[in-house]
Structure formats: structure tokens, C-alpha cells
Design a protein around this motif. Structure first.
Motif, PDB file in Angstrom:
ATOM      1  N   PHE A   6       1.014  -0.893   0.215  1.00 25.81           N
ATOM      2  CA  PHE A   6       0.441  -0.143  -0.148  1.00 25.81           C
ATOM      3  C   PHE A   6       0.555   0.785   0.074  1.00 25.81           C
ATOM      4  CE2 PHE A   6      -2.653  -2.958   1.638  1.00 25.81           C
ATOM      5  CZ  PHE A   6      -4.285  -3.253   0.583  1.00 25.81           C
ATOM      6  N   THR A   7       1.487   1.017  -1.379  1.00 25.14           N
ATOM      7  CA  THR A   7       2.022   2.599  -1.089  1.00 25.14           C
ATOM      8  C   THR A   7       1.983   3.615  -3.165  1.00 25.14           C
ATOM      9  OG1 THR A   7       3.544   1.413  -2.386  1.00 25.14           O
ATOM     10  CG2 THR A   7       4.482   1.816  -0.367  1.00 25.14           C
ATOM     11  N   ASP A   8       2.047   4.537  -3.224  1.00 19.59           N
ATOM     12  CA  ASP A   8       1.343   5.064  -4.332  1.00 19.59           C
ATOM     13  C   ASP A   8       2.902   4.633  -5.253  1.00 19.59           C
ATOM     14  OD1 ASP A   8      -0.288   7.595  -4.922  1.00 19.59           O
ATOM     15  OD2 ASP A   8       1.665   8.805  -5.005  1.00 19.59           O
ATOM     16  N   ILE A   9       3.673   4.018  -5.346  1.00 19.26           N
ATOM     17  CA  ILE A   9       4.312   3.644  -6.009  1.00 19.26           C
ATOM     18  C   ILE A   9       3.734   2.187  -6.532  1.00 19.26           C
ATOM     19  CG2 ILE A   9       6.755   3.001  -7.379  1.00 19.26           C
ATOM     20  CD1 ILE A   9       7.753   4.764  -5.084  1.00 19.26           C
ATOM     21  N   VAL A  10       3.089   1.211  -5.545  1.00 21.82           N
ATOM     22  CA  VAL A  10       2.557   0.725  -6.193  1.00 21.82           C
ATOM     23  C   VAL A  10       0.990   0.360  -7.090  1.00 21.82           C
ATOM     24  CG1 VAL A  10       2.203  -1.686  -5.221  1.00 21.82           C
ATOM     25  CG2 VAL A  10       3.674  -1.105  -4.747  1.00 21.82           C
ATOM     26  N   PHE A  16      -0.791   1.898 -14.151  1.00 21.94           N
ATOM     27  CA  PHE A  16      -0.397   1.619 -15.508  1.00 21.94           C
ATOM     28  C   PHE A  16      -0.843   0.548 -16.011  1.00 21.94           C
ATOM     29  CE2 PHE A  16       3.169   1.310 -18.515  1.00 21.94           C
ATOM     30  CZ  PHE A  16       3.101   2.536 -18.698  1.00 21.94           C
ATOM     31  N   LEU A  17      -0.249  -0.830 -14.734  1.00 14.32           N
ATOM     32  CA  LEU A  17      -0.141  -1.758 -15.604  1.00 14.32           C
ATOM     33  C   LEU A  17      -1.612  -2.219 -16.083  1.00 14.32           C
ATOM     34  CD1 LEU A  17       1.189  -4.305 -16.393  1.00 14.32           C
ATOM     35  CD2 LEU A  17       0.938  -5.553 -14.212  1.00 14.32           C
ATOM     36  N   GLY A  18      -2.297  -1.887 -15.826  1.00 14.75           N
ATOM     37  CA  GLY A  18      -3.577  -2.566 -15.994  1.00 14.75           C
ATOM     38  C   GLY A  18      -3.994  -1.354 -17.699  1.00 14.75           C
ATOM     39  N   TRP A  19      -3.925  -0.211 -17.723  1.00 14.08           N
ATOM     40  CA  TRP A  19      -4.496   0.093 -18.972  1.00 14.08           C
ATOM     41  C   TRP A  19      -3.783  -0.041 -20.216  1.00 14.08           C
ATOM     42  CZ3 TRP A  19      -8.826   2.444 -19.613  1.00 14.08           C
ATOM     43  CH2 TRP A  19      -9.660   3.162 -18.801  1.00 14.08           C
ATOM     44  N   PHE A  20      -2.489  -1.071 -19.294  1.00 14.45           N
ATOM     45  CA  PHE A  20      -1.778  -1.016 -20.383  1.00 14.45           C
ATOM     46  C   PHE A  20      -1.917  -2.531 -20.835  1.00 14.45           C
ATOM     47  CE2 PHE A  20       1.708  -3.897 -22.046  1.00 14.45           C
ATOM     48  CZ  PHE A  20       2.909  -2.687 -23.083  1.00 14.45           C
ATOM     49  N   VAL A  67      -6.735  -2.094 -13.000  1.00 16.80           N
ATOM     50  CA  VAL A  67      -7.413  -0.369 -13.030  1.00 16.80           C
ATOM     51  C   VAL A  67      -7.861  -0.192 -11.918  1.00 16.80           C
ATOM     52  CG1 VAL A  67      -8.535   1.499 -13.838  1.00 16.80           C
ATOM     53  CG2 VAL A  67      -6.365  -0.319 -15.075  1.00 16.80           C
ATOM     54  N   VAL A  68      -9.281  -1.067 -11.695  1.00 18.48           N
ATOM     55  CA  VAL A  68      -9.778  -0.847 -10.623  1.00 18.48           C
ATOM     56  C   VAL A  68      -9.205  -1.602  -9.266  1.00 18.48           C
ATOM     57  CG1 VAL A  68     -11.904  -2.192  -9.181  1.00 18.48           C
ATOM     58  CG2 VAL A  68     -11.995  -0.643 -11.095  1.00 18.48           C
ATOM     59  N   LEU A  69      -8.242  -2.608  -9.094  1.00 17.69           N
ATOM     60  CA  LEU A  69      -6.935  -2.619  -8.004  1.00 17.69           C
ATOM     61  C   LEU A  69      -6.358  -1.673  -7.769  1.00 17.69           C
ATOM     62  CD1 LEU A  69      -6.640  -4.677  -6.119  1.00 17.69           C
ATOM     63  CD2 LEU A  69      -5.316  -5.357  -7.057  1.00 17.69           C
ATOM     64  N   GLY A  70      -6.218  -0.929  -9.130  1.00 13.38           N
ATOM     65  CA  GLY A  70      -4.785   0.152  -8.556  1.00 13.38           C
ATOM     66  C   GLY A  70      -5.511   1.353  -7.733  1.00 13.38           C
ATOM     67  N   LYS A  71      -7.093   1.390  -8.050  1.00 12.10           N
ATOM     68  CA  LYS A  71      -7.307   2.523  -7.336  1.00 12.10           C
ATOM     69  C   LYS A  71      -7.634   2.528  -6.155  1.00 12.10           C
ATOM     70  CE  LYS A  71      -9.397   5.377 -11.515  1.00 12.10           C
ATOM     71  NZ  LYS A  71     -10.084   6.155 -11.972  1.00 12.10           N
TER      72      LYS A  71
END
Length: 87
Positions: A6-10, A16-20, A67-71
Motif C-alpha cells: 500500500f504505497t503510492d508507487i505500487v 499503469f499496468l492495467g491500462w497497458f 485498473v480498479v485494483l490500482g484505484k
């Protein structure tokens, strides 16, 4: 990663990986379809049926899930920062 996931970088990298994956998967399929169509058209000009999309389209769903998991993880980062501020 001593701070955990749970860091901003991860969260940003996962977003980004999700959109890619979500955008790159249909694009790669479209390019493969066009190249197949071009190859068939160059070998037998009257046989080609036009470009098609090839490849596993289920990767689009996996990309959108990332993407959803990143949000969600980004919200977890904000909650973690709030907790650190109150303790």
C-alpha cells in the motif's frame, strides 16, 4: 518494499499496468489481424476477407480489473496516511 504493497508507487504502477494490458491486448490483436489479412491478400489477392481482431480478449477484463485494483490500492494508501497521522 519495506512499507508493504500500500504505497503510492505500487498503486500507480498497477494502474499503469492495467491500462497497458487493457489497451495493448486489443491493439496487438488488431495488428495481428491486419498482418494476417495483408499476408493472405499478398498471396491470393481475391481471397482476403478484411482485417479481424485475433487473440484472447479476456485480457481486456484482466487489465480493467488491474485498473480498479490500482484505484482501490490508492485509496488504501490515503487511508494508511490518515492512520499514521492520527496515531
Amino acid at each position: 518494499m519495506q512499507e508493504g504493497p500500500f504505497t503510492d508507487i505500487v498503486a500507480g504502477r498497477l494502474f499503469f499496468l492495467g491500462w497497458f494490458v487493457a489497451v495493448g491486448s486489443p491493439l496487438a490483436g488488431l495488428l495481428a489481424g491486419w498482418s494476417d489479412s495483408w499476408l493472405v491478400g499478398s498471396m491470393a489477392p481475391m481471397v482476403g476477407s478484411g482485417p479481424t481482431v485475433a487473440g484472447p480478449q479476456v485480457l481486456v477484463l484482466a487489465g480493467l480489473a488491474a485498473v480498479v485494483l490500482g484505484k482501490i490500492m490508492r485509496e488504501g494508501v490515503r487511508m494508511r496516511e490518515d492512520l499514521e497521522g492520527t496515531v
